[in-house]
Design a protein around this motif. Sequence first.
Motif, PDB file in Angstrom:
ATOM      1  N   GLU A 132       5.722 -13.485  -2.595  1.00  0.00           N
ATOM      2  CA  GLU A 132       6.275 -12.548  -1.605  1.00  0.00           C
ATOM      3  C   GLU A 132       6.053 -11.104  -2.048  1.00  0.00           C
ATOM      4  O   GLU A 132       5.685 -10.246  -1.241  1.00  0.00           O
ATOM      5  N   GLN A 133       6.248 -10.850  -3.316  1.00  0.00           N
ATOM      6  CA  GLN A 133       6.026  -9.499  -3.846  1.00  0.00           C
ATOM      7  C   GLN A 133       4.542  -9.115  -3.720  1.00  0.00           C
ATOM      8  O   GLN A 133       4.216  -8.003  -3.310  1.00  0.00           O
ATOM      9  N   ALA A 134       3.664 -10.040  -4.063  1.00  0.00           N
ATOM     10  CA  ALA A 134       2.227  -9.775  -3.955  1.00  0.00           C
ATOM     11  C   ALA A 134       1.837  -9.509  -2.497  1.00  0.00           C
ATOM     12  O   ALA A 134       1.049  -8.597  -2.215  1.00  0.00           O
ATOM     13  N   ILE A 135       2.386 -10.284  -1.576  1.00  0.00           N
ATOM     14  CA  ILE A 135       2.103 -10.081  -0.149  1.00  0.00           C
ATOM     15  C   ILE A 135       2.516  -8.671   0.271  1.00  0.00           C
ATOM     16  O   ILE A 135       1.747  -7.962   0.921  1.00  0.00           O
ATOM     17  N   ARG A 136       3.720  -8.269  -0.104  1.00  0.00           N
ATOM     18  CA  ARG A 136       4.194  -6.925   0.261  1.00  0.00           C
ATOM     19  C   ARG A 136       3.301  -5.841  -0.332  1.00  0.00           C
ATOM     20  O   ARG A 136       2.904  -4.899   0.350  1.00  0.00           O
ATOM     21  N   LEU A 137       2.991  -5.974  -1.603  1.00  0.00           N
ATOM     22  CA  LEU A 137       2.201  -4.946  -2.279  1.00  0.00           C
ATOM     23  C   LEU A 137       0.764  -4.885  -1.753  1.00  0.00           C
ATOM     24  O   LEU A 137       0.217  -3.793  -1.535  1.00  0.00           O
ATOM     25  N   LEU A 138       0.142  -6.039  -1.554  1.00  0.00           N
ATOM     26  CA  LEU A 138      -1.231  -6.049  -1.060  1.00  0.00           C
ATOM     27  C   LEU A 138      -1.311  -5.548   0.377  1.00  0.00           C
ATOM     28  O   LEU A 138      -2.271  -4.862   0.754  1.00  0.00           O
ATOM     29  N   ARG A 139      -0.315  -5.876   1.184  1.00  0.00           N
ATOM     30  CA  ARG A 139      -0.271  -5.348   2.553  1.00  0.00           C
ATOM     31  C   ARG A 139      -0.166  -3.830   2.513  1.00  0.00           C
ATOM     32  O   ARG A 139      -0.890  -3.119   3.220  1.00  0.00           O
ATOM     33  N   LYS A 140       0.732  -3.320   1.673  1.00  0.00           N
ATOM     34  CA  LYS A 140       0.910  -1.869   1.533  1.00  0.00           C
ATOM     35  C   LYS A 140      -0.397  -1.221   1.064  1.00  0.00           C
ATOM     36  O   LYS A 140      -0.828  -0.198   1.607  1.00  0.00           O
ATOM     37  N   LEU A 141      -1.027  -1.811   0.073  1.00  0.00           N
ATOM     38  CA  LEU A 141      -2.286  -1.295  -0.456  1.00  0.00           C
ATOM     39  C   LEU A 141      -3.369  -1.285   0.628  1.00  0.00           C
ATOM     40  O   LEU A 141      -4.066  -0.287   0.830  1.00  0.00           O
ATOM     41  N   GLY A 142      -3.506  -2.377   1.335  1.00  0.00           N
ATOM     42  CA  GLY A 142      -4.529  -2.491   2.369  1.00  0.00           C
ATOM     43  C   GLY A 142      -4.310  -1.540   3.527  1.00  0.00           C
ATOM     44  O   GLY A 142      -5.258  -0.904   4.004  1.00  0.00           O
ATOM     45  N   LEU A 143      -3.084  -1.420   3.988  1.00  0.00           N
ATOM     46  CA  LEU A 143      -2.799  -0.516   5.101  1.00  0.00           C
ATOM     47  C   LEU A 143      -3.070   0.938   4.723  1.00  0.00           C
ATOM     48  O   LEU A 143      -3.632   1.697   5.521  1.00  0.00           O
TER      49      LEU A 143
END
Length: 150
Positions: A132-143
């Motif tokens: 869940e943490q990786a999903i949040r961080l990678l989404r933030k990074l990608g956006l």
Amino acid sequence: MRNFDQETEQALHLYRVFSRAFRSVTEHSLRDIKAHGLHHTEFSVLELLYHKGRQPLQQIGSSILLASGSVTYVIDKLEKNGMIDRQPCPHDRRVTYAVLTEKGKALIERIFPLHAEVIRHAVSGLDAEEKEQAIRLLRKLGLEAERRLK
């Protein structure tokens, strides 16, 4: 060799680690897809149609990050193998939909659960909270990376 500041070094390290992790997880996916006799783009189209239903041909490429010329090739191949049909839009002659055939649906229904298990296994190095943490961080990074392209 040039010396970079700490923030730049960290960014480069993140990029290398991210790239290697992505490549390793992707290799699990590609091997599984190949074992089912498909190319990853064919699998991506079948999966898209399975989960989202019929799709306009013009939108498939952007949905699965594929160039439009490649989409035509993949659609032609899947149609030739009886996995999909082209369906004209009754309201707009410019639009043609890709639709799963019964053969295509049966194939993706059979192999997708197996593929999902392969992906689960590939990312099992993280526990549920870390995922869940990786999903949040990678989404933030990608956006943010996408925003900075504009």
